[in-house]
Design a protein around this motif. Structure first.
Motif, mmCIF file in Angstrom:
data_model
loop_
_atom_site.group_PDB
_atom_site.id
_atom_site.type_symbol
_atom_site.label_atom_id
_atom_site.label_comp_id
_atom_site.label_asym_id
_atom_site.label_seq_id
_atom_site.Cartn_x
_atom_site.Cartn_y
_atom_site.Cartn_z
ATOM 1 N N ALA A 19 43.564 -0.263 -21.140
ATOM 2 C CA ALA A 19 42.369 -1.103 -21.197
ATOM 3 C C ALA A 19 41.129 -0.210 -21.082
ATOM 4 O O ALA A 19 41.090 0.723 -20.269
ATOM 5 C CB ALA A 19 42.388 -2.136 -20.088
ATOM 6 N N ALA A 20 40.109 -0.510 -21.896
ATOM 7 C CA ALA A 20 38.920 0.335 -21.942
ATOM 8 C C ALA A 20 37.767 -0.284 -21.164
ATOM 9 O O ALA A 20 37.563 -1.497 -21.203
ATOM 10 C CB ALA A 20 38.510 0.580 -23.386
ATOM 11 N N ASP A 21 37.000 0.569 -20.493
ATOM 12 C CA ASP A 21 35.764 0.129 -19.854
ATOM 13 C C ASP A 21 34.626 0.039 -20.859
ATOM 14 O O ASP A 21 33.677 -0.729 -20.674
ATOM 15 C CB ASP A 21 35.381 1.102 -18.735
ATOM 16 C CG ASP A 21 36.438 1.164 -17.647
ATOM 17 O OD1 ASP A 21 36.645 0.141 -16.970
ATOM 18 O OD2 ASP A 21 37.065 2.227 -17.499
ATOM 19 N N SER A 79 27.059 2.728 -20.047
ATOM 20 C CA SER A 79 26.788 3.996 -19.366
ATOM 21 C C SER A 79 27.781 5.081 -19.800
ATOM 22 O O SER A 79 27.465 6.274 -19.731
ATOM 23 C CB SER A 79 26.826 3.825 -17.850
ATOM 24 O OG SER A 79 28.148 3.590 -17.382
ATOM 25 N N LEU A 80 28.972 4.682 -20.235
ATOM 26 C CA LEU A 80 29.939 5.682 -20.697
ATOM 27 C C LEU A 80 29.524 6.263 -22.036
ATOM 28 O O LEU A 80 29.710 7.460 -22.290
ATOM 29 C CB LEU A 80 31.339 5.073 -20.789
ATOM 30 C CG LEU A 80 31.991 4.680 -19.466
ATOM 31 C CD1 LEU A 80 33.429 4.236 -19.695
ATOM 32 C CD2 LEU A 80 31.943 5.824 -18.465
ATOM 33 N N SER A 137 37.628 11.475 -15.937
ATOM 34 C CA SER A 137 37.817 11.667 -14.500
ATOM 35 C C SER A 137 37.014 12.892 -14.094
ATOM 36 O O SER A 137 36.176 13.372 -14.853
ATOM 37 C CB SER A 137 39.304 11.861 -14.178
ATOM 38 O OG SER A 137 39.756 13.105 -14.701
ATOM 39 N N GLU A 138 37.295 13.421 -12.911
ATOM 40 C CA GLU A 138 36.612 14.635 -12.474
ATOM 41 C C GLU A 138 37.127 15.872 -13.208
ATOM 42 O O GLU A 138 36.510 16.935 -13.137
ATOM 43 C CB GLU A 138 36.781 14.815 -10.969
ATOM 44 C CG GLU A 138 36.043 13.760 -10.148
ATOM 45 C CD GLU A 138 36.181 13.980 -8.660
ATOM 46 O OE1 GLU A 138 37.171 14.620 -8.249
ATOM 47 O OE2 GLU A 138 35.288 13.532 -7.906
ATOM 48 N N ALA A 191 33.108 10.835 -11.780
ATOM 49 C CA ALA A 191 33.640 10.859 -10.417
ATOM 50 C C ALA A 191 34.618 9.716 -10.193
ATOM 51 O O ALA A 191 35.552 9.829 -9.398
ATOM 52 C CB ALA A 191 32.496 10.793 -9.409
ATOM 53 N N ILE A 192 34.397 8.606 -10.903
ATOM 54 C CA ILE A 192 35.301 7.452 -10.836
ATOM 55 C C ILE A 192 36.081 7.393 -12.145
ATOM 56 O O ILE A 192 35.479 7.435 -13.216
ATOM 57 C CB ILE A 192 34.512 6.146 -10.635
ATOM 58 C CG1 ILE A 192 33.703 6.222 -9.345
ATOM 59 C CG2 ILE A 192 35.441 4.939 -10.633
ATOM 60 C CD1 ILE A 192 32.735 5.074 -9.175
ATOM 61 N N PRO A 193 37.405 7.319 -12.122
ATOM 62 C CA PRO A 193 38.169 7.265 -13.370
ATOM 63 C C PRO A 193 37.712 6.098 -14.256
ATOM 64 O O PRO A 193 37.593 4.972 -13.791
ATOM 65 C CB PRO A 193 39.610 7.077 -12.895
ATOM 66 C CG PRO A 193 39.637 7.690 -11.530
ATOM 67 C CD PRO A 193 38.297 7.362 -10.942
#
Length: 247
Positions: A203-205, A233-234, A190-191, A167-169
């Motif tokens: 940049a990566a989360d 979590s990803l 994304s959605e 839901a959040i990019p």
């Protein structure tokens, strides 16, 4: 990788799969596919091999469901699997390069698609058969693993059917540590359907990394991710939502 190399992989991996299944026995549980026993694995993969070959030999230009699973077991089921595998290898080897038939992922040609797809199908299920048997698994080559990651990220999960969504990019990086420096991928979540690009383009989360073969099998949910940095979590989202629907 070219068609001939993919066909070689189909041939080699199918023989390894049959050998591991025979050694494990039809009743053995498949830990990488918890709902399956080895007989289910053989029936599924043998059906897929015949399904794929039929698109080429019959020049099918539209999707059709796979055939019925056979009511066979034991040695008869193994013989049936080996027969279908041999037919697939022969079909891929002898088909004209410009054969026209249905395919469901981008590829230079339908024949290139089916050779690559069945190389990955057979390799992943060979891993399943060896997991059921136990012992040391056969290796997956670096070049093939990188190619398989490409098919998965830029092919399967580019489709609307992919459920890996946020839901959040967010941005997930996939990096093979034993391949050339350019073999990393940036996956934008994304959605909508994931959008994957080669290279570290943003940049990566979260980054999942490791040797290409282990990373390939982790992305197919056959192994844990070798290394996870950033927002774990990803990585968990991938494990929960990345199951493949063929079409």
């Amino acid at each position: 990788m070219d068609i001939s190399r993919h066909v070689q992989v189909v041939s080699e991996e199918g023989r390894l799969l049959a050998r591991a299944a025979e050694e494990a026995g039809p009743d053995a549980k498949v830990p990488t596919c918890p709902d399956w026993e080895v007989r289910d694995l053989l029936r599924h993969t043998g059906m897929v091999h015949r399904w794929a070959a039929a698109f080429i030999t019959e020049r099918r230009t539209e999707f059709r469901l796979g055939g019925q699973l056979p009511d066979l077991d034991g040695a008869a089921l193994l013989d049936w699997f080996r027969e279908g595998h041999a037919t697939l290898v022969d079909t891929l080897t002898t088909a004209p390069p410009d054969v026209e038939c249905w395919a469901f992922l981008p590829s230079p040609s339908p024949l290139a698609f089916w050779a690559r797809r069945q190389a990955n199908e057979t390799t992943v299920h060979r891993v399943d058969a060896e997991a059921a048997r136990g012992g040391t698994p056969s290796p997956v080559g670096v070049e093939f693993a990188v190619d398989g990651i490409e098919e998965l990220l830029l092919g399967f999960h580019a489709r609307e059917k992919s459920q890996v969504r946020s839901a959040i990019p967010r941005v997930l990086r996939v990096r093979a540590t034993d391949a050339a420096a350019e073999w990393s991928w940036t996956v934008h979540l994304s959605e909508g359907s994931p959008i994957a690009e080669r290279g570290a383009t943003a940049a990566a989360d979260c980054e999942v990394s490791g040797q290409a073969a282990r990373l390939y099998l982790a992305l197919w949910n056959r192994l844990p991710f070798p290394e996870v940095t950033g927002d774990r979590s990803l990585a968990a989202l991938w494990r929960q939502k990345s199951g493949i629907v063929m079409r």
